[in-house]
Motif scaffolding. Structure first.
Motif, PDB file in Angstrom:
ATOM      1  N   ILE A  13      -7.880   5.047  -7.952  1.00 44.47           N
ATOM      2  CA  ILE A  13      -6.599   5.411  -7.333  1.00 44.47           C
ATOM      3  C   ILE A  13      -6.797   5.597  -5.833  1.00 44.47           C
ATOM      4  O   ILE A  13      -7.691   6.334  -5.408  1.00 44.47           O
ATOM      5  CB  ILE A  13      -6.046   6.719  -7.944  1.00 44.47           C
ATOM      6  CG1 ILE A  13      -5.828   6.566  -9.451  1.00 44.47           C
ATOM      7  CG2 ILE A  13      -4.752   7.131  -7.251  1.00 44.47           C
ATOM      8  CD1 ILE A  13      -5.569   7.883 -10.165  1.00 44.47           C
ATOM      9  N   ILE A  14      -5.965   4.922  -5.039  1.00 44.31           N
ATOM     10  CA  ILE A  14      -5.936   5.141  -3.591  1.00 44.31           C
ATOM     11  C   ILE A  14      -4.522   5.575  -3.240  1.00 44.31           C
ATOM     12  O   ILE A  14      -3.585   4.789  -3.276  1.00 44.31           O
ATOM     13  CB  ILE A  14      -6.349   3.898  -2.789  1.00 44.31           C
ATOM     14  CG1 ILE A  14      -7.797   3.503  -3.096  1.00 44.31           C
ATOM     15  CG2 ILE A  14      -6.224   4.187  -1.299  1.00 44.31           C
ATOM     16  CD1 ILE A  14      -7.943   2.538  -4.214  1.00 44.31           C
ATOM     17  N   GLU A  15      -4.367   6.856  -2.939  1.00 38.64           N
ATOM     18  CA  GLU A  15      -3.056   7.465  -2.694  1.00 38.64           C
ATOM     19  C   GLU A  15      -3.251   8.640  -1.751  1.00 38.64           C
ATOM     20  O   GLU A  15      -4.066   9.532  -2.022  1.00 38.64           O
ATOM     21  CB  GLU A  15      -2.452   7.925  -4.031  1.00 38.64           C
ATOM     22  CG  GLU A  15      -1.298   8.891  -3.937  1.00 38.64           C
ATOM     23  CD  GLU A  15      -0.090   8.312  -3.229  1.00 38.64           C
ATOM     24  OE1 GLU A  15       0.275   8.843  -2.166  1.00 38.64           O
ATOM     25  OE2 GLU A  15       0.466   7.325  -3.750  1.00 38.64           O
ATOM     26  N   ASP A  16      -2.520   8.652  -0.627  1.00 43.56           N
ATOM     27  CA  ASP A  16      -2.743   9.698   0.359  1.00 43.56           C
ATOM     28  C   ASP A  16      -2.048  11.011   0.032  1.00 43.56           C
ATOM     29  O   ASP A  16      -2.441  12.072   0.533  1.00 43.56           O
ATOM     30  CB  ASP A  16      -2.328   9.222   1.757  1.00 43.56           C
ATOM     31  CG  ASP A  16      -0.829   8.995   1.875  1.00 43.56           C
ATOM     32  OD1 ASP A  16      -0.232   8.461   0.925  1.00 43.56           O
ATOM     33  OD2 ASP A  16      -0.264   9.350   2.931  1.00 43.56           O
ATOM     34  N   ASP A  17      -1.034  10.988  -0.832  1.00 45.87           N
ATOM     35  CA  ASP A  17      -0.349  12.216  -1.232  1.00 45.87           C
ATOM     36  C   ASP A  17      -1.202  12.919  -2.291  1.00 45.87           C
ATOM     37  O   ASP A  17      -1.364  12.428  -3.406  1.00 45.87           O
ATOM     38  CB  ASP A  17       1.033  11.870  -1.795  1.00 45.87           C
ATOM     39  CG  ASP A  17       1.851  13.105  -2.139  1.00 45.87           C
ATOM     40  OD1 ASP A  17       1.352  13.979  -2.880  1.00 45.87           O
ATOM     41  OD2 ASP A  17       3.001  13.204  -1.679  1.00 45.87           O
ATOM     42  N   MET A  60      -2.960   1.075  -5.895  1.00 51.52           N
ATOM     43  CA  MET A  60      -3.002   1.146  -4.440  1.00 51.52           C
ATOM     44  C   MET A  60      -1.638   1.493  -3.849  1.00 51.52           C
ATOM     45  O   MET A  60      -0.650   0.788  -4.073  1.00 51.52           O
ATOM     46  CB  MET A  60      -3.466  -0.202  -3.885  1.00 51.52           C
ATOM     47  CG  MET A  60      -3.548  -0.286  -2.380  1.00 51.52           C
ATOM     48  SD  MET A  60      -5.012   0.542  -1.700  1.00 51.52           S
ATOM     49  CE  MET A  60      -6.307  -0.635  -2.168  1.00 51.52           C
ATOM     50  N   ASP A  61      -1.595   2.583  -3.087  1.00 55.93           N
ATOM     51  CA  ASP A  61      -0.401   2.902  -2.315  1.00 55.93           C
ATOM     52  C   ASP A  61      -0.353   1.969  -1.109  1.00 55.93           C
ATOM     53  O   ASP A  61      -1.382   1.458  -0.662  1.00 55.93           O
ATOM     54  CB  ASP A  61      -0.468   4.365  -1.863  1.00 55.93           C
ATOM     55  CG  ASP A  61       0.815   4.832  -1.195  1.00 55.93           C
ATOM     56  OD1 ASP A  61       1.861   4.172  -1.373  1.00 55.93           O
ATOM     57  OD2 ASP A  61       0.768   5.851  -0.487  1.00 55.93           O
ATOM     58  N   ILE A  62       0.840   1.694  -0.589  1.00 56.26           N
ATOM     59  CA  ILE A  62       0.961   0.827   0.592  1.00 56.26           C
ATOM     60  C   ILE A  62       0.879   1.631   1.874  1.00 56.26           C
ATOM     61  O   ILE A  62       0.137   1.297   2.799  1.00 56.26           O
ATOM     62  CB  ILE A  62       2.283   0.032   0.545  1.00 56.26           C
ATOM     63  CG1 ILE A  62       2.188  -1.081  -0.510  1.00 56.26           C
ATOM     64  CG2 ILE A  62       2.587  -0.576   1.913  1.00 56.26           C
ATOM     65  CD1 ILE A  62       3.435  -1.947  -0.607  1.00 56.26           C
ATOM     66  N   ASN A  63       1.620   2.725   1.943  1.00 55.70           N
ATOM     67  CA  ASN A  63       1.731   3.489   3.185  1.00 55.70           C
ATOM     68  C   ASN A  63       0.601   4.512   3.281  1.00 55.70           C
ATOM     69  O   ASN A  63       0.783   5.701   3.003  1.00 55.70           O
ATOM     70  CB  ASN A  63       3.094   4.179   3.255  1.00 55.70           C
ATOM     71  CG  ASN A  63       3.339   4.810   4.610  1.00 55.70           C
ATOM     72  OD1 ASN A  63       2.754   4.414   5.599  1.00 55.70           O
ATOM     73  ND2 ASN A  63       4.216   5.806   4.630  1.00 55.70           N
ATOM     74  N   LEU A  64      -0.569   4.034   3.690  1.00 55.37           N
ATOM     75  CA  LEU A  64      -1.733   4.901   3.829  1.00 55.37           C
ATOM     76  C   LEU A  64      -2.002   5.180   5.306  1.00 55.37           C
ATOM     77  O   LEU A  64      -1.643   4.375   6.166  1.00 55.37           O
ATOM     78  CB  LEU A  64      -2.963   4.221   3.216  1.00 55.37           C
ATOM     79  CG  LEU A  64      -2.930   3.966   1.712  1.00 55.37           C
ATOM     80  CD1 LEU A  64      -4.107   3.083   1.314  1.00 55.37           C
ATOM     81  CD2 LEU A  64      -2.960   5.274   0.933  1.00 55.37           C
ATOM     82  N   PRO A  65      -2.643   6.314   5.614  1.00 54.85           N
ATOM     83  CA  PRO A  65      -3.020   6.565   7.006  1.00 54.85           C
ATOM     84  C   PRO A  65      -4.119   5.585   7.421  1.00 54.85           C
ATOM     85  O   PRO A  65      -4.996   5.255   6.629  1.00 54.85           O
ATOM     86  CB  PRO A  65      -3.549   8.004   6.971  1.00 54.85           C
ATOM     87  CG  PRO A  65      -4.013   8.189   5.563  1.00 54.85           C
ATOM     88  CD  PRO A  65      -3.063   7.399   4.711  1.00 54.85           C
ATOM     89  N   GLU A  71      -3.468  -4.259   3.565  1.00 58.53           N
ATOM     90  CA  GLU A  71      -4.660  -4.720   4.274  1.00 58.53           C
ATOM     91  C   GLU A  71      -5.923  -4.364   3.490  1.00 58.53           C
ATOM     92  O   GLU A  71      -6.899  -5.133   3.474  1.00 58.53           O
ATOM     93  CB  GLU A  71      -4.712  -4.110   5.671  1.00 58.53           C
ATOM     94  CG  GLU A  71      -5.870  -4.607   6.523  1.00 58.53           C
ATOM     95  CD  GLU A  71      -5.843  -6.105   6.761  1.00 58.53           C
ATOM     96  OE1 GLU A  71      -6.924  -6.682   7.007  1.00 58.53           O
ATOM     97  OE2 GLU A  71      -4.747  -6.723   6.696  1.00 58.53           O
ATOM     98  N   ALA A  72      -5.915  -3.220   2.825  1.00 54.31           N
ATOM     99  CA  ALA A  72      -7.063  -2.819   2.010  1.00 54.31           C
ATOM    100  C   ALA A  72      -7.275  -3.804   0.869  1.00 54.31           C
ATOM    101  O   ALA A  72      -8.419  -4.182   0.561  1.00 54.31           O
ATOM    102  CB  ALA A  72      -6.856  -1.407   1.457  1.00 54.31           C
ATOM    103  N   TYR A  91       8.261   1.232  -1.711  1.00 55.06           N
ATOM    104  CA  TYR A  91       8.886   0.111  -1.013  1.00 55.06           C
ATOM    105  C   TYR A  91       9.387  -0.952  -1.983  1.00 55.06           C
ATOM    106  O   TYR A  91       8.637  -1.443  -2.832  1.00 55.06           O
ATOM    107  CB  TYR A  91       7.901  -0.528  -0.035  1.00 55.06           C
ATOM    108  CG  TYR A  91       7.500   0.378   1.098  1.00 55.06           C
ATOM    109  CD1 TYR A  91       8.429   0.775   2.055  1.00 55.06           C
ATOM    110  CD2 TYR A  91       6.191   0.842   1.210  1.00 55.06           C
ATOM    111  CE1 TYR A  91       8.063   1.623   3.107  1.00 55.06           C
ATOM    112  CE2 TYR A  91       5.821   1.682   2.256  1.00 55.06           C
ATOM    113  CZ  TYR A  91       6.761   2.067   3.187  1.00 55.06           C
ATOM    114  OH  TYR A  91       6.396   2.904   4.213  1.00 55.06           O
ATOM    115  N   GLU A  92      10.662  -1.312  -1.826  1.00 58.54           N
ATOM    116  CA  GLU A  92      11.271  -2.323  -2.694  1.00 58.54           C
ATOM    117  C   GLU A  92      11.702  -3.580  -1.933  1.00 58.54           C
ATOM    118  O   GLU A  92      12.261  -4.492  -2.528  1.00 58.54           O
ATOM    119  CB  GLU A  92      12.502  -1.755  -3.400  1.00 58.54           C
ATOM    120  CG  GLU A  92      12.232  -0.528  -4.253  1.00 58.54           C
ATOM    121  CD  GLU A  92      13.473  -0.041  -4.969  1.00 58.54           C
ATOM    122  OE1 GLU A  92      14.137  -0.856  -5.639  1.00 58.54           O
ATOM    123  OE2 GLU A  92      13.793   1.151  -4.848  1.00 58.54           O
TER     124      GLU A  92
END
Length: 224
Positions: A13-17, A60-65, A71-72, A91-92
């Motif tokens: 899991i890659i998620e900034d929240d 994978m989340d899209i809006n990461l810091p 890109e990841a 995002y839709e």
């Protein structure tokens, strides 16, 4: 929902929240047939760790810091050829969807996806499918007229295979297709595998794109 523990799907899991990441990690840890391979709050940390862990699926989340999720995926896909990347995002819009698929994602889900649907999607992508939230799949083809597939590459599709492809293009999960056509999920998998071979594609996303190309290539008169 139960999955075979002997063939546990390793999920990263890659998620900034932090709260969302904790919830997702809990879902994976408690689900039979899944194993949490790790969790990260940014792409940079994941880029360093994931190549050695080789998970089956990455959420994978899209809006990461820093580096974005898209890109990841683009950076990780060449290093993890057998790993499937599923975007889990708010995002839709078409740009994010197409950019993610072009980067190498094989699934695209919205964050409001319920737990059971998410786990089924993870199992589906590990089986070779390409799960998308229904309205996301519809967006992929909404600029095209949804009509029965026709064209040189699809002439060998059986009527049932065409039905399955039409339903895939509309965003239905394998289980939903099985229920609509009154067949088993393994039978749906068989139809999908044969259809992929005939259309020369390797994923649901490619099949949907091929579907859109074939329908768009038809003469206007033949589309009514």
């Amino acid at each position: 929902m139960s999955y075979n523990r002997g063939m546990a799907v390793a999920v990263a899991i890659i998620e900034d929240d932090a709260q969302a990441r904790k919830i997702l990690a809990g879902w994976i840890n408690r689900a039979s047939g899944f194993h949490l391979a790790g969790e990260w709050g940014d792409a940079e940390s994941a880029l360093e760790a994931l190549p050695s862990k080789k998970p089956d699926v990455v959420l994978m989340d899209i809006n990461l810091p820093g580096i974005s999720g898209v890109e990841a995926v683009r950076k990780l896909k060449p290093l993890l050829l057998t790993t499937q990347f599923v975007m889990l995002t708010v995002y839709e819009d078409a740009d994010h969807i197409y950019n993610a698929l072009a980067a190498g994602a094989t699934g695209y889900l919205l964050k409001q996806t319920p737990r059971e649907e998410l786990l089924e999607a993870l199992a589906e992508v590990n089986r070779g499918g390409s799960p998308m939230t229904s309205n996301i799949a519809r967006k992929v083809v909404q600029s095209y007229r949804v009509t029965p597939v026709a064209g040189p590459d699809s002439e060998n599709l059986s009527p049932r295979e065409q039905e399955v492809l039409n339903l895939l293009a509309q965003g239905y999960l394998y289980k939903e297709i099985a229920e609509r056509l009154n067949i088993s999920v393994p039978t749906v998998n068989t139809y999908v595998r044969r259809m992929y071979e005939k259309l020369h594609v390797r994923s649901r996303a490619q099949a949907v794109a091929r579907y859109a190309h074939l329908t768009d290539d038809r003469p206007v008169a033949s589309r009514g």
